[in-house]
Design a protein around this motif. Structure first.
Motif, short mmCIF file in Angstrom:
data_model
loop_
_atom_site.label_atom_id
_atom_site.label_comp_id
_atom_site.label_asym_id
_atom_site.label_seq_id
_atom_site.Cartn_x
_atom_site.Cartn_y
_atom_site.Cartn_z
N GLN A 120 8.35 4.34 15.72
CA GLN A 120 9.70 4.10 15.20
C GLN A 120 10.69 4.26 16.34
OE1 GLN A 120 10.90 6.86 12.13
NE2 GLN A 120 12.74 5.70 11.60
N GLU A 121 11.47 3.23 16.55
CA GLU A 121 12.45 3.24 17.65
C GLU A 121 13.80 3.80 17.18
OE1 GLU A 121 14.97 -0.29 19.81
OE2 GLU A 121 12.88 -0.71 19.34
N VAL A 122 14.23 3.38 16.01
CA VAL A 122 15.55 3.78 15.50
C VAL A 122 15.36 4.76 14.34
CG1 VAL A 122 17.72 2.99 14.51
CG2 VAL A 122 16.51 1.54 16.17
N LEU A 179 15.97 5.00 8.40
CA LEU A 179 15.00 4.18 7.65
C LEU A 179 15.36 2.71 7.69
CD1 LEU A 179 12.72 3.58 5.64
CD2 LEU A 179 14.33 4.16 3.81
N HIS A 180 14.36 1.91 8.00
CA HIS A 180 14.53 0.46 7.90
C HIS A 180 13.21 -0.18 7.54
CE1 HIS A 180 13.76 1.62 12.08
NE2 HIS A 180 13.08 0.50 12.22
N VAL A 181 13.31 -1.25 6.79
CA VAL A 181 12.15 -2.08 6.48
C VAL A 181 12.34 -3.39 7.22
CG1 VAL A 181 11.00 -3.40 4.67
CG2 VAL A 181 11.66 -1.04 4.25
N HIS A 182 11.32 -3.78 7.97
CA HIS A 182 11.33 -5.10 8.61
C HIS A 182 10.78 -6.11 7.61
CE1 HIS A 182 11.43 -3.57 12.93
NE2 HIS A 182 10.98 -2.49 12.32
N ILE A 183 11.47 -7.22 7.42
CA ILE A 183 10.92 -8.36 6.69
C ILE A 183 10.64 -9.44 7.72
CG2 ILE A 183 11.31 -10.13 4.93
CD1 ILE A 183 13.37 -8.24 3.63
N SER A 219 7.50 -0.68 7.73
CA SER A 219 8.44 0.42 7.94
C SER A 219 7.77 1.46 8.83
CB SER A 219 8.86 1.03 6.60
OG SER A 219 9.93 1.92 6.81
N ASN A 220 8.19 1.51 10.07
CA ASN A 220 7.61 2.43 11.04
C ASN A 220 8.23 3.81 10.87
OD1 ASN A 220 6.10 0.32 12.29
ND2 ASN A 220 7.96 -0.35 13.34
N ALA A 221 7.42 4.86 11.09
CA ALA A 221 7.93 6.23 10.97
C ALA A 221 7.33 7.11 12.06
CB ALA A 221 7.58 6.80 9.60
N PHE A 252 20.39 -7.07 7.71
CA PHE A 252 20.93 -7.84 8.84
C PHE A 252 19.77 -8.31 9.70
CE2 PHE A 252 20.34 -4.21 11.68
CZ PHE A 252 20.46 -3.13 10.84
N THR A 253 20.02 -9.32 10.53
CA THR A 253 18.94 -9.86 11.35
C THR A 253 18.65 -8.93 12.51
OG1 THR A 253 20.51 -11.17 12.62
CG2 THR A 253 19.47 -12.26 10.76
N ASP A 254 17.36 -8.88 12.87
CA ASP A 254 16.93 -8.06 14.01
C ASP A 254 17.43 -8.71 15.29
OD1 ASP A 254 14.41 -5.83 14.41
OD2 ASP A 254 15.05 -6.97 16.17
N ILE A 255 17.89 -7.86 16.22
CA ILE A 255 18.45 -8.37 17.48
C ILE A 255 17.38 -9.01 18.36
CG2 ILE A 255 18.22 -6.29 18.92
CD1 ILE A 255 21.17 -6.72 19.74
P1 5GP Z 1 11.50 0.21 14.83
O1 5GP Z 1 10.65 0.11 16.07
O2 5GP Z 1 12.36 1.43 14.84
O3 5GP Z 1 10.73 0.02 13.57
O4 5GP Z 1 12.45 -1.06 14.88
C1 5GP Z 1 13.76 -1.05 15.34
C2 5GP Z 1 14.24 -2.47 15.36
O5 5GP Z 1 15.64 -2.46 15.55
C3 5GP Z 1 13.65 -3.32 16.50
O6 5GP Z 1 12.97 -4.45 15.93
C4 5GP Z 1 14.87 -3.73 17.32
O7 5GP Z 1 14.78 -5.05 17.82
C5 5GP Z 1 16.01 -3.57 16.34
N1 5GP Z 1 17.29 -3.24 16.94
C6 5GP Z 1 17.52 -2.30 17.91
N2 5GP Z 1 18.83 -2.27 18.22
C7 5GP Z 1 19.44 -3.19 17.43
C8 5GP Z 1 20.80 -3.61 17.29
O8 5GP Z 1 21.72 -3.13 17.95
N3 5GP Z 1 21.05 -4.58 16.37
C9 5GP Z 1 20.05 -5.13 15.61
N4 5GP Z 1 20.42 -6.07 14.74
N5 5GP Z 1 18.77 -4.76 15.71
C10 5GP Z 1 18.46 -3.80 16.62
#
Ligand code: 5GP
Length: 127
Positions: A104-106, A109-113, A96-98, A33-36
């Motif tokens: 890492q904020e969330v 596991l997530h990979v940013h493209i 992929s931040n850890a 899904f797209t990043d917010i």
């Molecule tokens: P991290 O810093 O953990 O690698 O990245 C977390 C990402 O999740 C950030 O780029 C942030 O913008 C995104 N994010 C946080 N909350 C939401 C949300 O509710 N929806 C979506 N689509 N992205 C989110």
């Protein structure tokens, strides 16, 4: 120490449908899904559906089917976005931040493209 997964994290809520997302791709074991808060013209997050905190957790504990599906989902998203260098796309960066040093904020596991412009230096210089 084994990982403890917090099922109240924002991506767990997206997977349960409690929070909306702009879906790019869904497979048996992955969701994209797209990043917010996009940091590039294309900024897509790819997550496994299983409860994995970060990449090493997933790499060591996920099933072969989950790992194959997640890895292929990343490739499919890149192809869908038209950014693959192998098909004349301009390329992309996977991140992929850890943990705390990885910023890492969330904790799912997530990979940013990231794509659609030159993404710049790989990391900031040490201060
Ligand atoms: P991290 O810093 O953990 O690698 O990245 C977390 C990402 O999740 C950030 O780029 C942030 O913008 C995104 N994010 C946080 N909350 C939401 C949300 O509710 N929806 C979506 N689509 N992205 C989110």
């Amino acid at each position: 120490m084994p990982y403890t997964y917090d099922d109240q994290n924002i991506f767990a809520k997206i997977l349960r449908g409690e929070i909306p997302c702009t879906k790019v791709l869904e497979t048996d074991h992955a969701l994209a899904f797209t990043d917010i808060a996009p940091k590039a013209p294309h900024h897509v997050l790819v997550i496994p559906k299983g409860p994995y905190v970060c990449h090493d957790h997933f790499a060591l504990d996920a099933s072969d089917a989950e790992i194959a599906d997640f890895t292929r989902a990343i490739g499919k998203v890149c192809a869908q976005l038209g950014i693959t260098p192998g098909a004349d796309g301009a390329g992309y960066r996977l991140i992929s931040n850890a943990g705390s040093d990885g910023v890492q904020e969330v904790p799912h596991l997530h990979v940013h493209i990231l794509a659609g412009r030159n993404i710049g230096p790989m990391v900031m210089a040490a201060s």
